[in-house]
Design a protein around this motif. Structure first.
Motif, PDB file in Angstrom:
ATOM      1  N   ILE A  36       0.838  -1.202   0.000  1.00  0.00           N
ATOM      2  CA  ILE A  36       0.000   0.000   0.000  1.00  0.00           C
ATOM      3  C   ILE A  36       0.876   1.258   0.000  1.00  0.00           C
ATOM      4  CG2 ILE A  36      -1.826   1.242   1.246  1.00  0.00           C
ATOM      5  CD1 ILE A  36      -2.726  -1.414   2.368  1.00  0.00           C
ATOM      6  N   SER A  37       0.450   2.235  -0.785  1.00  0.00           N
ATOM      7  CA  SER A  37       1.160   3.525  -0.828  1.00  0.00           C
ATOM      8  C   SER A  37       0.593   4.463   0.224  1.00  0.00           C
ATOM      9  CB  SER A  37       0.959   4.207  -2.175  1.00  0.00           C
ATOM     10  OG  SER A  37       1.261   3.362  -3.219  1.00  0.00           O
ATOM     11  N   ALA A  38       1.197   5.627   0.317  1.00  0.00           N
ATOM     12  CA  ALA A  38       0.673   6.679   1.187  1.00  0.00           C
ATOM     13  C   ALA A  38      -0.692   7.127   0.670  1.00  0.00           C
ATOM     14  CB  ALA A  38       1.643   7.854   1.192  1.00  0.00           C
ATOM     15  N   MET A  39      -1.544   7.596   1.592  1.00  0.00           N
ATOM     16  CA  MET A  39      -2.915   7.929   1.219  1.00  0.00           C
ATOM     17  C   MET A  39      -2.970   9.207   0.387  1.00  0.00           C
ATOM     18  SD  MET A  39      -4.611   6.884   4.826  1.00  0.00           S
ATOM     19  CE  MET A  39      -5.521   5.321   4.876  1.00  0.00           C
ATOM     20  N   THR A  42      -0.362  12.313   0.134  1.00  0.00           N
ATOM     21  CA  THR A  42       0.415  12.509   1.355  1.00  0.00           C
ATOM     22  C   THR A  42       1.910  12.689   1.086  1.00  0.00           C
ATOM     23  OG1 THR A  42      -1.193  11.271   2.641  1.00  0.00           O
ATOM     24  CG2 THR A  42       1.009  11.423   3.576  1.00  0.00           C
ATOM     25  N   THR A  43       2.445  11.961   0.112  1.00  0.00           N
ATOM     26  CA  THR A  43       3.893  12.092  -0.139  1.00  0.00           C
ATOM     27  C   THR A  43       4.232  13.520  -0.558  1.00  0.00           C
ATOM     28  OG1 THR A  43       3.928   9.774  -0.779  1.00  0.00           O
ATOM     29  CG2 THR A  43       5.885  11.063  -1.318  1.00  0.00           C
ATOM     30  N   ASN A  44       3.403  14.100  -1.408  1.00  0.00           N
ATOM     31  CA  ASN A  44       3.617  15.505  -1.798  1.00  0.00           C
ATOM     32  C   ASN A  44       3.579  16.408  -0.568  1.00  0.00           C
ATOM     33  OD1 ASN A  44       3.493  14.450  -4.327  1.00  0.00           O
ATOM     34  ND2 ASN A  44       1.730  15.621  -5.006  1.00  0.00           N
ATOM     35  N   GLY A 119       4.349   8.557   5.324  1.00  0.00           N
ATOM     36  CA  GLY A 119       3.097   8.431   4.578  1.00  0.00           C
ATOM     37  C   GLY A 119       2.682   6.974   4.467  1.00  0.00           C
ATOM     38  N   GLU A 120       3.628   6.126   4.131  1.00  0.00           N
ATOM     39  CA  GLU A 120       3.334   4.694   3.976  1.00  0.00           C
ATOM     40  C   GLU A 120       3.144   4.014   5.343  1.00  0.00           C
ATOM     41  OE1 GLU A 120       4.874   6.303   1.639  1.00  0.00           O
ATOM     42  OE2 GLU A 120       4.044   5.434  -0.191  1.00  0.00           O
ATOM     43  N   LEU A 121       3.926   4.460   6.348  1.00  0.00           N
ATOM     44  CA  LEU A 121       3.750   3.856   7.683  1.00  0.00           C
ATOM     45  C   LEU A 121       2.335   4.148   8.202  1.00  0.00           C
ATOM     46  CD1 LEU A 121       7.196   4.603   9.404  1.00  0.00           C
ATOM     47  CD2 LEU A 121       6.445   2.494   8.268  1.00  0.00           C
ATOM     48  N   GLY A 181       4.590   0.142   0.337  1.00  0.00           N
ATOM     49  CA  GLY A 181       5.346   0.303  -0.892  1.00  0.00           C
ATOM     50  C   GLY A 181       6.415   1.352  -0.697  1.00  0.00           C
ATOM     51  N   PHE A 182       7.368   1.447  -1.650  1.00  0.00           N
ATOM     52  CA  PHE A 182       8.211   2.631  -1.796  1.00  0.00           C
ATOM     53  C   PHE A 182       9.378   2.721  -0.814  1.00  0.00           C
ATOM     54  CE2 PHE A 182       7.959   7.464  -0.778  1.00  0.00           C
ATOM     55  CZ  PHE A 182       8.764   7.871  -1.827  1.00  0.00           C
ATOM     56  N   ILE A 183       9.284   2.015   0.331  1.00  0.00           N
ATOM     57  CA  ILE A 183      10.286   2.273   1.371  1.00  0.00           C
ATOM     58  C   ILE A 183      11.187   1.070   1.619  1.00  0.00           C
ATOM     59  CG2 ILE A 183       8.551   3.788   2.425  1.00  0.00           C
ATOM     60  CD1 ILE A 183       8.469   2.031   4.849  1.00  0.00           C
ATOM     61  N   GLY A 195      12.373   5.863  -4.989  1.00  0.00           N
ATOM     62  CA  GLY A 195      12.017   6.809  -6.057  1.00  0.00           C
ATOM     63  C   GLY A 195      10.513   6.987  -6.080  1.00  0.00           C
ATOM     64  N   ARG A 196      10.073   8.205  -6.436  1.00  0.00           N
ATOM     65  CA  ARG A 196       8.649   8.511  -6.453  1.00  0.00           C
ATOM     66  C   ARG A 196       7.879   7.467  -7.256  1.00  0.00           C
ATOM     67  NH1 ARG A 196       6.153  13.238  -4.696  1.00  0.00           N
ATOM     68  NH2 ARG A 196       4.402  11.801  -4.828  1.00  0.00           N
ATOM     69  N   GLU A 197       6.706   7.156  -6.768  1.00  0.00           N
ATOM     70  CA  GLU A 197       5.827   6.163  -7.406  1.00  0.00           C
ATOM     71  C   GLU A 197       6.394   4.742  -7.309  1.00  0.00           C
ATOM     72  OE1 GLU A 197       2.854   7.123  -8.345  1.00  0.00           O
ATOM     73  OE2 GLU A 197       3.290   9.244  -8.096  1.00  0.00           O
ATOM     74  N   GLY A 198       7.314   4.552  -6.370  1.00  0.00           N
ATOM     75  CA  GLY A 198       8.043   3.288  -6.294  1.00  0.00           C
ATOM     76  C   GLY A 198       7.279   2.112  -5.695  1.00  0.00           C
ATOM     77  N   SER A 199       6.034   2.311  -5.297  1.00  0.00           N
ATOM     78  CA  SER A 199       5.297   1.200  -4.674  1.00  0.00           C
ATOM     79  C   SER A 199       5.058   0.039  -5.635  1.00  0.00           C
ATOM     80  CB  SER A 199       3.941   1.675  -4.153  1.00  0.00           C
ATOM     81  OG  SER A 199       4.125   2.589  -3.123  1.00  0.00           O
ATOM     82  N   ASP A 200       4.888   0.349  -6.896  1.00  0.00           N
ATOM     83  CA  ASP A 200       4.720  -0.725  -7.889  1.00  0.00           C
ATOM     84  C   ASP A 200       5.957  -1.623  -7.875  1.00  0.00           C
ATOM     85  OD1 ASP A 200       2.509   0.723  -8.622  1.00  0.00           O
ATOM     86  OD2 ASP A 200       3.266   1.304 -10.600  1.00  0.00           O
TER      87      ASP A 200
HETATM   88  N1  ASP Z   1       3.831   7.329  -1.978  1.00  0.00           N
HETATM   89  C1  ASP Z   1       4.895   7.332  -2.944  1.00  0.00           C
HETATM   90  C2  ASP Z   1       4.698   8.430  -3.957  1.00  0.00           C
HETATM   91  O1  ASP Z   1       3.688   9.110  -3.924  1.00  0.00           O
HETATM   92  C3  ASP Z   1       5.085   6.000  -3.614  1.00  0.00           C
HETATM   93  C4  ASP Z   1       3.945   5.567  -4.504  1.00  0.00           C
HETATM   94  O2  ASP Z   1       2.843   6.108  -4.400  1.00  0.00           O
HETATM   95  O3  ASP Z   1       4.152   4.662  -5.301  1.00  0.00           O
HETATM   96  O4  ASP Z   1       5.566   8.638  -4.756  1.00  0.00           O
END
Ligand code: ASP
Ligand code: ADP
Ligand code: MG
Length: 416
Positions: A36-39, A42-44, A119-121, A181-183, A195-200
């Protein structure tokens, strides 16, 4: 077992979290690992906390909305305000504030990673507690103990052997595991990010290490489309594509899949499904080995806010291998991501992504050896499987700075 990934959009409010459980119930609860990513955004928002903290020496103004946002979600999930979920979230914020109050480092990338991981925690803690409150047993796993990385903060590189060993040790493939994800975690147990969007990518790593049957990325779109719906009208669903196609699309900037996700999956031929969390019964897109793109139509991708740099030698001598290798070592040094390259005898043009905000330093460094001109704020357009009509439509109303055509792909650097 299967790996599911739910991104920020899927858990952006209480209704979203409830829907995640609904999707999971439809698919079967057990033998799943969900990433799961941040809600929401939230990362922004946490990036703003980092900026304020390092530039203004304070963080409360930026952190307050993050707290309120998560409290709002809790209120939508738990009727009783004395539910343990509220105290847990308070504790997580307290831990973050303790870090900010005691930290002495001014290294931006380091501080960034120690902060944005919250954010992810937060999201995984809330989802796990919500599931438990609905009678769904689950193991909440701290991904930092599994995804072991080097210390390249904000762009951490996975240490595969250790990661494989930790995942084998810590994940029970028979039950339901929830993780971030991501961490990741580095050798000194500091937090890192992929890296941003790294949860995938995290989903891909877990799937690889667990020999999962498949990965499903649940999205707010029906699957992988032939164009980004935010930038192009009337996009069509791609029913099936190969790993290679998905890697190319992701590399050129189709932000629906993180580019690093595909490699681990491809190596073990683990299929990837991209599906809608709003219509989980629909088939979405299947990414598998060797299957031709279906339907075969042009695919449009845009990467905005790129930089086009053109270099020539100060004395108009040729740009040779030696210069090119020097240029690339600078890109590496300043963490510059290269999108496209074109060179002639005396000039070298490159379209780059200034992800890490090191452009100014790079340009100053390049100016010592080269004549440098550059445009910021340009867009890089890519059409895969192009035809004339598609190129014409794209070129209309744009100022084209550079065009490159290969067998399957046309790329344009253009304003806007
Ligand atoms: N929360 C992180 C981001 O916004 C990772 C992700 O969403 O994949 O970049
Ligand atoms: P997540 O919630 O998983 O983080 P993202 O917002 O990162 O989701 O990714 C989903 C978004 O990607 C979609 O809402 C869509 O706007 C965008 N997108 C860009 N290119 C494509 C594409 N080719 N196909 C589908 N969606 C795309
Ligand atoms: Mg995302």
């Amino acid at each position: 077992m299967k790996v599911f990934k739910f991104g920020g959009a899927s858990v952006r409010d209480a209704g979203g979290v409830k829907n995640v459980l609904k999707v999971l119930e439809g698919e079967g609860i057990n033998e799943k690992l969900i990433v799961i990513s941040a809600m929401g955004k939230t990362t922004n928002a946490l990036e703003e906390v980092v900026k304020d903290y390092l530039q203004k020496g304070q963080f409360n103004d930026a952190l307050q909305p993050v707290k309120e946002y998560h409290r709002e979600i809790l209120l939508g999930l738990f009727e009783n305000k004395d539910h343990i979920a509220f105290a847990q979230v308070r504790d997580i914020f307290q831990e973050l504030e303790n870090f900010l109050n005691h930290n002495r480092s001014t290294n931006y990338d380091f501080v960034y990673d120690q902060v944005v991981i919250y954010g992810e925690l937060l999201s995984t803690n809330i989802v796990s507690t919500y599931f438990s409150s609905r009678g769904i047993k689950n193991d909440l796993l701290d991904a930092r103990n599994c995804i072991r990385t080097d210390s390249t903060y904000r762009d951490a590189q996975v240490q595969w052997d250790e990661t494989q060993a930790q995942i084998k040790l810590k994940v029970n493939p028979k039950s339901l595991t929830i993780t971030q994800g991501f961490i990741g975690g580095d050798p000194n147990n500091f937090s890192t990010t992929l890296g941003r969007e790294g949860s995938d990518y995290t989903a891909g790593i877990f799937a690889y290490c667990l020999n999962a049957d498949s990965v499903t990325i649940w999205k707010d779109v029906p699957g992988v489309l032939n164009a980004d719906p935010r930038a192009f009208e009337n996009p069509h669903l791609l029913e099936q594509i190969s790993y290679e196609e998905a890697i190319e699309l992701a590399f050129y900037g189709a932000s629906v899949i993180h580019p690093k996700t595909l490699q681990p999956l491809q190596r073990k031929e683990i299929p990837l499904f991209v599906k809608s969390f709003l219509n989980p019964g629909n088939p979405g897109t299947a990414v598998r080995k060797g299957q031709p793109i279906l339907p075969k139509i042009p695919c449009f991708i845009v990467k905005k806010d790129q930089v086009l740099i053109s270099l020539s030698s100060l004395d108009f001598s040729f740009i040779l291998e030696k210069n090119i290798s020097e240029i690339f070592s600078l890109f590496h040094k300043y963490q510059i991501k290269v999108d496209l390259i074109q060179n002639s005898a005396i000039s070298f043009s490159v379209c780059i992504d200034n992800k890490f905000n090191n452009l100014e330093k790079l340009i100053n460094h390049l100016k010592a050896t080269f004549r440098v001109s550059y445009n910021t704020g340009v867009s890089l357009y890519t059409i895969r499987h192009f035809d004339e009509k598609a190129v014409e439509a794209l070129e209309k109303d744009k100022k084209i700075l550079l065009k490159q055509t290969t067998r399957e792909t046309v790329q344009l650097v253009a304003i806007p």
